[in-house]
Write a protein that holds these residues in place. Structure first.
Motif, PDB file in Angstrom:
ATOM      1  N   TRP A 291     -16.837  12.691  -5.104  1.00 34.27           N
ATOM      2  CA  TRP A 291     -16.525  13.988  -4.115  1.00 34.27           C
ATOM      3  C   TRP A 291     -17.354  13.764  -2.753  1.00 34.27           C
ATOM      4  CZ3 TRP A 291     -13.443  17.994  -4.498  1.00 34.27           C
ATOM      5  CH2 TRP A 291     -13.846  19.062  -3.573  1.00 34.27           C
TER       6      TRP A 291
ATOM      7  N   ILE B 255     -19.690  15.627 -16.610  1.00 36.22           N
ATOM      8  CA  ILE B 255     -18.339  15.876 -16.866  1.00 36.22           C
ATOM      9  C   ILE B 255     -17.672  14.729 -15.908  1.00 36.22           C
ATOM     10  CG2 ILE B 255     -18.379  18.003 -17.299  1.00 36.22           C
ATOM     11  CD1 ILE B 255     -17.704  18.698 -14.093  1.00 36.22           C
ATOM     12  N   THR B 256     -18.382  13.772 -14.949  1.00 37.11           N
ATOM     13  CA  THR B 256     -17.525  12.997 -14.411  1.00 37.11           C
ATOM     14  C   THR B 256     -17.347  12.001 -15.382  1.00 37.11           C
ATOM     15  OG1 THR B 256     -19.416  11.706 -13.554  1.00 37.11           O
ATOM     16  CG2 THR B 256     -18.644  13.274 -11.974  1.00 37.11           C
TER      17      THR B 256
ATOM     18  N   CYS C 181     -12.061  23.328  -4.445  1.00 37.07           N
ATOM     19  CA  CYS C 181     -10.680  22.717  -5.471  1.00 37.07           C
ATOM     20  C   CYS C 181      -9.922  24.015  -5.681  1.00 37.07           C
ATOM     21  CB  CYS C 181     -11.087  22.421  -6.787  1.00 37.07           C
ATOM     22  SG  CYS C 181     -11.776  20.710  -6.952  1.00 37.07           S
TER      23      CYS C 181
ATOM     24  N   LEU D 207     -13.877  14.731 -10.432  1.00 39.40           N
ATOM     25  CA  LEU D 207     -14.143  14.378 -11.694  1.00 39.40           C
ATOM     26  C   LEU D 207     -14.587  12.506 -11.751  1.00 39.40           C
ATOM     27  CD1 LEU D 207     -11.940  16.403 -13.961  1.00 39.40           C
ATOM     28  CD2 LEU D 207     -14.198  16.733 -13.399  1.00 39.40           C
TER      29      LEU D 207
ATOM     30  N   VAL E 104     -21.130  17.751  -8.473  1.00 31.41           N
ATOM     31  CA  VAL E 104     -20.414  17.652  -9.673  1.00 31.41           C
ATOM     32  C   VAL E 104     -21.317  17.158 -10.667  1.00 31.41           C
ATOM     33  CG1 VAL E 104     -18.487  16.660 -10.787  1.00 31.41           C
ATOM     34  CG2 VAL E 104     -18.628  16.983  -8.212  1.00 31.41           C
TER      35      VAL E 104
ATOM     36  N   LEU F 176      -9.687  18.057  -7.816  1.00 29.01           N
ATOM     37  CA  LEU F 176     -10.358  18.015  -9.063  1.00 29.01           C
ATOM     38  C   LEU F 176     -10.476  16.725  -9.438  1.00 29.01           C
ATOM     39  CD1 LEU F 176     -11.443  19.994 -10.921  1.00 29.01           C
ATOM     40  CD2 LEU F 176      -9.544  19.818 -12.475  1.00 29.01           C
ATOM     41  N   TYR F 177      -9.292  15.651  -9.458  1.00 30.04           N
ATOM     42  CA  TYR F 177      -9.383  14.498  -9.758  1.00 30.04           C
ATOM     43  C   TYR F 177     -10.642  13.636  -9.157  1.00 30.04           C
ATOM     44  CZ  TYR F 177      -7.950   9.534  -9.977  1.00 30.04           C
ATOM     45  OH  TYR F 177      -7.835   7.986  -9.889  1.00 30.04           O
TER      46      TYR F 177
END
Lengths: 660, 362
Positions: free
Chosen positions: A146, A383-384, A114, A142, A379, A138-139
């Motif tokens: 990924w 936080i996802t 990122c 999250l 990730v 980043l989108y």
């Protein structure tokens, strides 16, 4: 008769003659239709006269499969090395050894990637672009896409250099040898770009199996043509003086090409690179059907299970990736077009390439740390977040509350528009169609065009695909028509108001970037599977060129002519109808031509949501790995595109010639 | 009346001029476009009229050009667009293969040398400057200038040192790291000039080098060229469509029309005795006083009192003001102080007023 009408008569005669010819031709076709019981072979192509082209091609492919295994195996092995490396680096992590004692090196950390994306954007387009590109990545992270996205990116990162190199060399070859360009390169480029994407998959599947390598091969074939074209265009655009200079400086032929001509052509080449990247992304998504994996596969799985929410989410991740790649590569090509600005000379590597060095350092550090900090490796779930339930509930809300409206719209469309047109098209005598298209070809481009058009149309009938061809033509025709109906007025409005143009430009830019897959998802959510969904998705996909070319066509009318019109006392309306529109017409027709070709490409992909046309034929062939059937249907689709393209091209050329 | 000694002096000058070796020569050079052009001109033995060409459906871009360019002179090929001047200069440098004839570089037929020899010749002995500069957009000023050296395989240090020398020579110091698009037209052409000089060429082709520049910059660049030539003494082949430019710079001018050279001569010869009406048409608007020398305007002395003396080669413009204000004829004297004739104020006034009058001895 007055003198005036006598005077006009000689000029009007050819038009009248053509009117008579057309009236007679239409009468003839109507006659065929009325006599369909007697002369049934002119309406429906007789089944016993069908040429078994599909069987022939199937036999050839099978022979190739049997006898060329050594070749395909070695190609797979060779291409597999860089591909596996890229996939391991970005998505999977490196694994050495087996079982318990396997050593695993981590993939690049998502945080690092990122950050690198942000820095790349910043290097080429300032902080704003950096934020956009970094934000897109980043989108993706999250939203928990990924790994899939990195699989897709890994495939692209290997396919794109491959396409660029191949395209460059083919382009150079074609530029050096005009006969090669005329006889080999130009026709194959045409065919490569009109054959539907699905049709590529079949021979690849057959030869290379269900694997990332075959997906990459299909991608490479699909995405190379723009690079070839850009290379030829770029080289031919280098001013002749620069070529003369290189000879006078005593360059050898090789020095001339590599050190003078190609660098001078770099801006055009970079435009080609941008197109290659976008086409590769589009194709990698579609190639998920033959083992590419990644985001496309997520969409496919979700669509098959009718999980609209998840499909939407994967689709949005594709959109994010597409926007990031497009904006970044466009900024790069713009930078090249503008040329460089001198910088500080005595700077160190760090000072000269601060973004690059920083990105490398960040990637290295975060990846090393990810050995110890799991949150950097993948990730963290915490936080996802997922929007799938939200999409699902939105769809449920709409279907619950607006079911009647949507259904009424859908049914009306089917009953009163789609079905009658479909019936008309499918009942159209094939011989009549061949005849009328040949006549059009003859009027627009002479006997050669007439023969080409007739032969291509007859191919569709002779292979026994006439009904499916007409089903494709009907859906494609309606969609393209509606797209023009929407697009041309929008283009006109954009041409007349700068504010509206500024408003609409980002929208059409984004529409153009999106892979065709993405259009299907929201439409299916609302209209379920079927022709209506296919049509709406196609209109959305194909509307862009109609808007863009119309706008451009009107705007490129020389200001001197508009001033001349104003000075001779034209009102605004007269200026528009009498000056701007006629002069912009060739450009607008070019836009319509593009719209038709894009509609055709999209209609085929819509086979996934249950159309009953040639696309479906290819789709079925794909699932059965029936190469003959799939390739013949693919050729039929390509021929529809070529016929439309040639007729429109001839028409545009004629209009251009008239304007001088 | 010219003195015998003066005659001898002039002849000696001419002889010295002729003694300068021929650097580059065209011998009956033809460039024809059309089917079977080479066979046509071979069969016609290098001779064909315009009508014969037209009958054979050929276009004659360069026809039967014979010229000799001597070492160290500025030789200008002047013609309007489509006259074949650019094609001719490309034939001389073999950027275009002539259809027929010989191009001799120091007596050696350039058309017969091998590709490798040609590359060597171009790398070390020829330089060329282009109308639209032809700078490489991806290289900065210093890299552009060093480019011809770099393709010869010269090492970085040497070529950068050489580039610095020529950058200084053309007055671009301080802009070494600018890219072409950051420079004005005049500066870009300075880069083009520097680049073509970097290899120390002997023959220097300038293909309308100043045509793409503004009139003021053009004049400045012409002065710059004269300054450079005073230092470098190159053999210059200069193409232009601007007769004033030709007059300013040339030692000799060749005028081209429809692919043919119709007259070769010094500016003064062209003005004083144009070969055709076409040449006369060009010379009509020339400021004759700047071209014509005292020699062309003088007549035999009539015994009147002289208000001053001038050299025979002095241009009228250089003494017109003083002769008119003195109101007396000036004596034209040669190097040893011997009078050759006189120039009257009236003759100068007539010349300045544009009244057609040839010198008494013309």
């Amino acid at each position: 008769m007055t003198i005036a009408s006598d005077f006009v008569a000689p000029r009007a005669r050819p038009v009248q003659a053509w009117l008579l010819v057309w009236a007679a031709a239409l009468g003839l076709v109507l006659g065929l239709f009325l006599l369909r019981d007697v002369l049934s072979w002119t309406v429906k192509y007789p089944a016993d006269a069908v040429l078994p082209v599909a069987d022939w091609i199937g036999a050839i492919m099978n022979w190739m499969k049997r006898n060329l295994t050594w070749l395909t195996r070695s190609v797979t092995a060779v291409l597999g090395v860089p591909l596996d490396f890229a996939l391991d680096l970005l998505a999977k992590g490196f694994k050495f050894g087996h079982g318990a004692e396997a050593v695993v090196l981590p993939r690049l950390s998502w945080v690092g990637v990122c950050a690198a994306a942000f820095l790349a954007g910043r290097a080429y387009g300032g902080t704003r672009l950096g934020l956009l590109v970094g934000g897109c990545f980043l989108y993706i992270a999250l939203f928990g896409k990924w790994t899939s996205a990195m699989l897709t990116l890994g495939l692209i990162s290997i396919a794109v250099p491959f396409c660029i190199l191949t395209g460059l060399f083919v382009g150079i070859w074609a530029w050096r040898r005009p006969w090669a360009e005329k006889l080999i390169v130009a026709p194959s480029l045409d065919l490569m770009q009109t054959i539907p994407t699905f049709a590529y998959l079949i021979p690849m599947l057959l030869l290379f199996g269900n694997s990332p390598v075959s997906a990459m091969m299909a991608t490479a074939i699909f995405a190379t043509p723009p690079m070839v074209r850009a290379t030829m265009l770029g080289l031919s655009r280098v001013p002749s003086e620069i070529g003369d200079f290189s000879e006078m400086a005593g360059c050898t032929a090789r020095q001339k090409l590599w050190r003078v001509l190609l660098p001078s052509a770099r801006p055009t080449l970079m435009v080609g690179v941008n197109q290659v990247i976008m086409l590769a992304l589009n194709m990698v998504i579609i190639a998920s059907m033959i083992g590419a994996g990644g985001l496309g596969y997520d969409v496919l799985l979700a669509l098959r299970a009718l999980k609209v929410g998840e499909a939407m989410e994967a689709g949005l991740a594709i959109v994010a990736l597409a926007i990031a790649l497009d904006r970044l590569s466009q900024a790069m090509s713009r930078r090249h077009a503008e040329g460089r600005v001198h910088g500080d000379v005595e700077a160190s590597l760090w000072q000269r390439y601060p973004n690059l060095t920083l990105a490398l350092v960040l990637l290295g550090v975060t990846t090393l740390l990810s050995l110890y900090v799991p949150a950097l490796a993948s990730v963290p779930k915490a936080i996802t977040f997922t929007t799938a339930p939200a999409w699902k509930s939105a769809v449920t809300f709409i279907t619950v509350n607006f079911f009647d409206v949507i259904e009424a719209f859908r049914v009306t469309l089917i009953l009163y528009v789609l079905n009658p047109v479909r019936a008309f098209c499918e009942g159209f005598p094939w011989l009549g169609a061949v005849f009328l298209l040949a006549l059009a070809g003859w009027q627009l481009g002479g006997s050669r065009l007439a023969i080409l058009v007739a032969a291509l149309t007859a191919f569709c009938a002779a292979t026994g695909l006439w009904e499916k061809t007409m089903a494709t033509v009907y859906l494609c025709g309606i969609s393209a028509f509606i797209a023009c109906l929407i697009g041309i007025p929008l283009g006109l409005a954009a041409a007349r108001s700068d504010r509206f143009e500024r408003l609409i430009t980002p929208v059409i830019d984004t529409l153009q970037v999106l892979p065709s897959f993405c259009f299907i998802i929201p439409v299916v959510m609302l209209f379920r599977v079927g022709d209506v969904s296919a049509m709406i998705a196609t209109v959305a996909f194909a509307v862009v060129p109609a808007i863009r070319y119309t706008n451009h066509g009107i705007r490129q009318v020389p200001p001197a002519l508009i001033e001349a019109a104003k000075v001779s006392g034209c009102t605004k309306r007269q200026t528009f109808w009498r000056v701007q529109l006629p002069l912009a017409l060739p450009e607008i027709m070019l836009g319509i031509n593009q719209t038709i070709l894009m509609a055709l490409a999209m209609i085929i992909i819509c086979a996934m949501i249950g159309t009953r046309d040639l696309g479906q034929e290819v789709f079925i062939a794909l699932s059965k790995a029936d190469s003959g059937r799939g390739i013949v249907a693919g050729l039929a689709i390509a021929f529809i595109g070529i016929v439309a393209d040639r007729l429109f091209g001839a028409w545009t050329a004629k209009a251009r010639a008239k304007l001088g | 009346m010219t003195d015998a000694a003066e005659e001898a002096h002039a002849a000696a000058l001419k002889a010295a001029d002729a003694a300068r070796p021929v650097k580059l020569a065209c011998r009956n050079v033809w460039k024809l476009f059309g089917a079977d052009a080479a066979r046509f001109i071979r069969e016609h033995d290098g001779r064909a009229t315009a009508a014969e060409l037209a009958a054979a459906d050929l276009v004659g871009a360069v026809r039967a050009v014979d010229l000799e360019i001597r070492q160290g002179e500025i030789f200008i090929i002047m013609g309007l667009s489509g006259s074949g001047k650019s094609t001719l200069v490309r034939c001389m440098s073999r950027l275009i293969e002539p259809t027929f004839g010989k191009v001799e570089f120091e007596g050696k037929d350039l058309l017969k040398v091998s590709d490798a020899e040609l590359i060597e010749l171009r790398r070390h002995r020829m330089g060329m400057v282009f109308q639209n500069f032809a700078l490489l957009p991806h290289l900065n000023v210093a890299e552009n200038i060093a480019f011809p050296l770099s393709i010869q395989g010269m090492d970085r240090g040497t070529r950068e040192a050489r580039a610095r020398e020529v950058i200084e020579l053309v007055g671009l110091k301080g802009r070494e790291h600018f890219y072409p698009r950051e420079l004005s037209g005049g500066q870009q052409q300075r880069v083009g000039i520097a680049r073509s000089l970097a290899t120390r060429p002997e023959v220097w082709f300038l293909d309308e080098p100043f045509s793409a520049l503004d009139p003021l910059i053009r004049r400045e660049m012409q002065d710059e060229l004269m300054r450079l030539q005073a230092v470098l003494h190159k053999t210059i082949v200069f193409i232009t469509h601007d007769f004033d430019e030709a007059i300013r710079l040339a030692d000799r001018i060749a005028i081209m029309k429809d692919g043919e050279v119709i007259q070769i001569g010094t500016p003064e010869e062209l003005v004083v005795s144009p070969a055709t009406d076409y040449v006369a048409e060009f010379t009509r608007d020339v400021q004759r006083a700047k071209v014509i020398s005292a020699r062309s305007l003088m007549r035999a002395c009539h015994g009147a009192e002289h208000g001053g003396t001038v050299a025979p080669d002095a241009k009228i413009a250089s003494f017109s003001a003083s002769i008119i204000s003195s109101g007396k004829p000036f004596a034209v004297v040669n190097g040893s102080g011997r009078p050759l004739g006189e120039v009257t104020p009236q003759a100068v006034i007539d010349l300045l007023a544009g009244i057609e009058q040839r010198g008494a001895t013309a």
